[in-house]
Design a protein around this motif. Structure first.
Motif, PDB file in Angstrom:
ATOM      1  N   ASP A  91      34.488  43.328  36.042  1.00 20.81           N
ATOM      2  CA  ASP A  91      35.072  42.712  34.859  1.00 20.81           C
ATOM      3  C   ASP A  91      36.580  42.550  34.995  1.00 20.81           C
ATOM      4  N   ALA A  92      37.187  43.280  35.921  1.00 19.60           N
ATOM      5  CA  ALA A  92      38.628  43.188  36.167  1.00 19.60           C
ATOM      6  C   ALA A  92      38.963  42.171  37.261  1.00 19.60           C
ATOM      7  N   ASN A  93      37.990  41.367  37.671  1.00 20.72           N
ATOM      8  CA  ASN A  93      38.161  40.327  38.694  1.00 20.72           C
ATOM      9  C   ASN A  93      38.475  40.869  40.087  1.00 20.72           C
ATOM     10  N   PHE A  94      37.872  41.985  40.434  1.00 19.94           N
ATOM     11  CA  PHE A  94      37.939  42.503  41.795  1.00 19.94           C
ATOM     12  C   PHE A  94      36.548  42.387  42.401  1.00 19.94           C
ATOM     13  N   LEU A  95      36.488  41.955  43.635  1.00 19.73           N
ATOM     14  CA  LEU A  95      35.224  41.892  44.352  1.00 19.73           C
ATOM     15  C   LEU A  95      35.057  43.205  45.108  1.00 19.73           C
ATOM     16  N   ILE A  96      33.961  43.892  44.857  1.00 21.99           N
ATOM     17  CA  ILE A  96      33.680  45.159  45.522  1.00 21.99           C
ATOM     18  C   ILE A  96      32.541  44.924  46.497  1.00 21.99           C
ATOM     19  N   LEU A  97      32.743  45.317  47.751  1.00 21.06           N
ATOM     20  CA  LEU A  97      31.723  45.174  48.788  1.00 21.06           C
ATOM     21  C   LEU A  97      31.370  46.555  49.319  1.00 21.06           C
ATOM     22  N   ALA A  98      30.076  46.829  49.415  1.00 20.26           N
ATOM     23  CA  ALA A  98      29.604  48.125  49.910  1.00 20.26           C
ATOM     24  C   ALA A  98      29.129  47.962  51.350  1.00 20.26           C
ATOM     25  N   VAL A  99      29.667  48.806  52.223  1.00 18.99           N
ATOM     26  CA  VAL A  99      29.340  48.773  53.649  1.00 18.99           C
ATOM     27  C   VAL A  99      28.864  50.155  54.088  1.00 18.99           C
ATOM     28  N   ASP A 100      28.260  50.194  55.243  1.00 16.54           N
ATOM     29  CA  ASP A 100      27.919  51.474  55.858  1.00 16.54           C
ATOM     30  C   ASP A 100      29.139  51.891  56.683  1.00 16.54           C
ATOM     31  N   ALA A 101      29.947  52.762  56.102  1.00 19.29           N
ATOM     32  CA  ALA A 101      31.226  53.130  56.713  1.00 19.29           C
ATOM     33  C   ALA A 101      31.025  53.917  58.000  1.00 19.29           C
ATOM     34  N   TYR A 102      31.933  53.717  58.924  1.00 13.98           N
ATOM     35  CA  TYR A 102      31.936  54.471  60.166  1.00 13.98           C
ATOM     36  C   TYR A 102      33.383  54.813  60.522  1.00 13.98           C
ATOM     37  N   PRO A 103      33.580  55.933  61.185  1.00 13.93           N
ATOM     38  CA  PRO A 103      34.942  56.406  61.486  1.00 13.93           C
ATOM     39  C   PRO A 103      35.706  55.431  62.384  1.00 13.93           C
ATOM     40  N   GLY A 104      36.991  55.338  62.129  1.00 15.45           N
ATOM     41  CA  GLY A 104      37.873  54.560  62.992  1.00 15.45           C
ATOM     42  C   GLY A 104      37.997  53.097  62.624  1.00 15.45           C
ATOM     43  N   ALA A 105      37.213  52.618  61.675  1.00 14.29           N
ATOM     44  CA  ALA A 105      37.289  51.204  61.307  1.00 14.29           C
ATOM     45  C   ALA A 105      38.457  50.974  60.356  1.00 14.29           C
ATOM     46  N   ASN A 106      39.063  49.820  60.473  1.00 16.04           N
ATOM     47  CA  ASN A 106      40.159  49.447  59.584  1.00 16.04           C
ATOM     48  C   ASN A 106      39.575  48.590  58.458  1.00 16.04           C
ATOM     49  N   PHE A 107      39.111  49.250  57.409  1.00 11.44           N
ATOM     50  CA  PHE A 107      38.459  48.542  56.322  1.00 11.44           C
ATOM     51  C   PHE A 107      39.451  47.757  55.469  1.00 11.44           C
ATOM     52  N   ASP A 108      40.755  48.068  55.544  1.00  9.88           N
ATOM     53  CA  ASP A 108      41.755  47.242  54.878  1.00  9.88           C
ATOM     54  C   ASP A 108      41.775  45.846  55.510  1.00  9.88           C
ATOM     55  N   ALA A 109      41.646  45.777  56.813  1.00 12.36           N
ATOM     56  CA  ALA A 109      41.608  44.483  57.503  1.00 12.36           C
ATOM     57  C   ALA A 109      40.369  43.691  57.100  1.00 12.36           C
ATOM     58  N   TYR A 110      39.227  44.375  56.992  1.00  8.23           N
ATOM     59  CA  TYR A 110      38.013  43.704  56.519  1.00  8.23           C
ATOM     60  C   TYR A 110      38.225  43.162  55.114  1.00  8.23           C
ATOM     61  N   ALA A 111      38.824  43.969  54.248  1.00  4.30           N
ATOM     62  CA  ALA A 111      39.057  43.549  52.861  1.00  4.30           C
ATOM     63  C   ALA A 111      39.951  42.311  52.820  1.00  4.30           C
ATOM     64  N   ARG A 112      41.009  42.275  53.639  1.00  9.66           N
ATOM     65  CA  ARG A 112      41.889  41.096  53.685  1.00  9.66           C
ATOM     66  C   ARG A 112      41.122  39.857  54.121  1.00  9.66           C
ATOM     67  N   THR A 113      40.268  40.023  55.117  1.00  8.08           N
ATOM     68  CA  THR A 113      39.473  38.895  55.608  1.00  8.08           C
ATOM     69  C   THR A 113      38.565  38.351  54.515  1.00  8.08           C
ATOM     70  N   TYR A 114      37.865  39.251  53.814  1.00  2.40           N
ATOM     71  CA  TYR A 114      36.946  38.804  52.769  1.00  2.40           C
ATOM     72  C   TYR A 114      37.687  38.265  51.555  1.00  2.40           C
ATOM     73  N   LEU A 115      38.888  38.773  51.268  1.00  2.00           N
ATOM     74  CA  LEU A 115      39.692  38.233  50.177  1.00  2.00           C
ATOM     75  C   LEU A 115      40.057  36.780  50.475  1.00  2.00           C
ATOM     76  N   GLU A 116      40.566  36.525  51.663  1.00  2.00           N
ATOM     77  CA  GLU A 116      40.945  35.160  52.047  1.00  2.00           C
ATOM     78  C   GLU A 116      39.734  34.237  52.034  1.00  2.00           C
ATOM     79  N   GLU A 117      38.624  34.715  52.572  1.00  8.11           N
ATOM     80  CA  GLU A 117      37.417  33.888  52.620  1.00  8.11           C
ATOM     81  C   GLU A 117      36.896  33.590  51.213  1.00  8.11           C
ATOM     82  N   ALA A 118      36.866  34.608  50.343  1.00  7.37           N
ATOM     83  CA  ALA A 118      36.371  34.413  48.978  1.00  7.37           C
ATOM     84  C   ALA A 118      37.260  33.431  48.221  1.00  7.37           C
ATOM     85  N   GLN A 119      38.568  33.555  48.371  1.00  7.37           N
ATOM     86  CA  GLN A 119      39.469  32.631  47.701  1.00  7.37           C
ATOM     87  C   GLN A 119      39.287  31.215  48.234  1.00  7.37           C
TER      88      GLN A 119
END
Length: 112
Positions: free
Chosen positions: A50-78
């Protein structure tokens, strides 16, 4: 340790007011999330809050840069016409989804 209920509370607080997404935006977000889930790229669920944030659930694994994934999906969604404030990534193993809200620890984030 972060409390997932605090994250949910923050989403609820940010959702107050007239900034809720329109039905058109919700439909676009649903189609976008479904395209990611169908692509079998490790995203298991998603929700436009409701606050206009897209939340994506992933199977997290150590060492991944999930901030980079979030930036990619933000740009793609926009690029697909979603008018969102940002993208949060949460671990599918410890999150809960509701209608317009998600609780769980953020493991990645990107903002407009």
């Amino acid at each position: 340790m972060r409390n997932p209920f605090i994250v949910a509370l923050l989403f609820l607080l940010f959702s107050c007011g007239n900034n809720k997404p329109s039905q058109e935006q919700k439909d676009k977000a649903d189609r976008y999330v479904q395209s990611l889930v169908d692509a079998e790229i490790g995203i298991y669920k998603g929700e436009l809050t409701d606050a206009n944030f897209l939340i994506l659930a992933v199977d997290a694994y150590p060492g991944a840069n999930f901030d980079a994934y979030a930036r990619t999906y933000l740009e793609e969604a926009q690029g697909k016409g979603l008018k969102i404030k940002g993208v949060y990534i949460v671990d599918i193993k410890n999150c809960q989804f509701g209608d317009g809200w998600v609780s769980g620890d953020r493991i990645g984030k990107a903002f407009k």
